[in-house]
Design a protein around this motif. Structure first.
Motif, PDB file in Angstrom:
ATOM      1  N   GLY A  49       0.822  -1.209   0.000  1.00  0.00           N
ATOM      2  CA  GLY A  49       0.000   0.000   0.000  1.00  0.00           C
ATOM      3  C   GLY A  49       0.855   1.259   0.000  1.00  0.00           C
ATOM      4  N   LEU A  64      -7.234   8.486  -1.965  1.00  0.00           N
ATOM      5  CA  LEU A  64      -7.907   7.246  -1.586  1.00  0.00           C
ATOM      6  C   LEU A  64      -6.897   6.145  -1.268  1.00  0.00           C
ATOM      7  N   THR A  67      -5.310   6.964   2.087  1.00  0.00           N
ATOM      8  CA  THR A  67      -6.260   6.651   3.162  1.00  0.00           C
ATOM      9  C   THR A  67      -6.367   5.143   3.368  1.00  0.00           C
ATOM     10  N   ALA A  68      -6.426   4.393   2.275  1.00  0.00           N
ATOM     11  CA  ALA A  68      -6.489   2.935   2.363  1.00  0.00           C
ATOM     12  C   ALA A  68      -5.249   2.381   3.051  1.00  0.00           C
ATOM     13  N   THR A  69      -4.098   2.936   2.720  1.00  0.00           N
ATOM     14  CA  THR A  69      -2.858   2.477   3.343  1.00  0.00           C
ATOM     15  C   THR A  69      -2.859   2.791   4.838  1.00  0.00           C
ATOM     16  N   LEU A  71      -5.492   2.900   6.660  1.00  0.00           N
ATOM     17  CA  LEU A  71      -6.396   1.903   7.237  1.00  0.00           C
ATOM     18  C   LEU A  71      -5.703   0.546   7.376  1.00  0.00           C
ATOM     19  N   THR A 122     -12.985  -1.732   4.060  1.00  0.00           N
ATOM     20  CA  THR A 122     -12.982  -0.316   3.672  1.00  0.00           C
ATOM     21  C   THR A 122     -11.710   0.034   2.910  1.00  0.00           C
ATOM     22  N   ALA A 123     -10.563  -0.442   3.385  1.00  0.00           N
ATOM     23  CA  ALA A 123      -9.293  -0.191   2.697  1.00  0.00           C
ATOM     24  C   ALA A 123      -9.326  -0.780   1.293  1.00  0.00           C
ATOM     25  N   LEU A 126     -11.485   1.333  -0.990  1.00  0.00           N
ATOM     26  CA  LEU A 126     -10.787   2.583  -1.343  1.00  0.00           C
ATOM     27  C   LEU A 126      -9.686   2.307  -2.387  1.00  0.00           C
ATOM     28  N   LEU A 127      -8.988   1.197  -2.253  1.00  0.00           N
ATOM     29  CA  LEU A 127      -7.952   0.865  -3.239  1.00  0.00           C
ATOM     30  C   LEU A 127      -8.572   0.604  -4.615  1.00  0.00           C
TER      31      LEU A 127
END
Length: 132
Positions: A49, A64, A67-69, A71, A122-123, A126-127
């Motif tokens: 990530g 995004l 943010t995913a990373t 998470l 969620t991650a 987002l990815l």
């Protein structure tokens, strides 16, 4: 994500329904085995990530991916802070040493695990969106 969801939604509920505490032996064995291998795939996910975030920096969807990373980092911290203490206790259980209050720590572990699954899902979403 799939493995974590399967454990939360299917494997542990099935194990909990086994007669004569059969599920406890499986949970104990799983805690010992997965405790050894899980750090590698969680840290690997965070590293991938982070690499993706660096490569996407300044581009469409970079926020995004970042943010995913973040998470994914949270999904590593949740087990360390909340799940490992329970797993360490469960890993020591044998058929003859199961405590009377066994359902309380297992239920707590399951609730924390569902939170972790939500963070991971969620991650992942987002990815997928960030790939756009």
């Amino acid at each position: 994500m799939g493995v974590e969801f399967a454990v939360a939604a299917f494997v542990n509920p099935i194990l909990d329904r086994l007669p004569d505490n059969g599920g406890l032996a499986a949970r104990s064995d799983g805690a010992r085995l997965l405790g050894k291998v899980m750090p590698f795939w969680y840290i690997g996910s965070v590293v991938l990530g982070a690499v993706w975030a660096v490569l996407a920096w300044g581009g469409v969807g970079a926020g995004l991916v970042i943010t995913a990373t973040a998470l994914l980092v949270l999904s590593v911290l949740i087990p360390i802070a909340l799940l490992v203490p329970v797993n360490s206790r469960v890993a020591q259980w044998t058929h003859g040493s199961v405590p009377a209050d066994r359902k309380q720590p297992l239920g707590r572990w399951d609730r924390f695990h569902f939170v972790r699954v939500g963070v991971i899902v969620t991650a992942f979403v987002l990815l997928v969106i960030g790939k756009g």
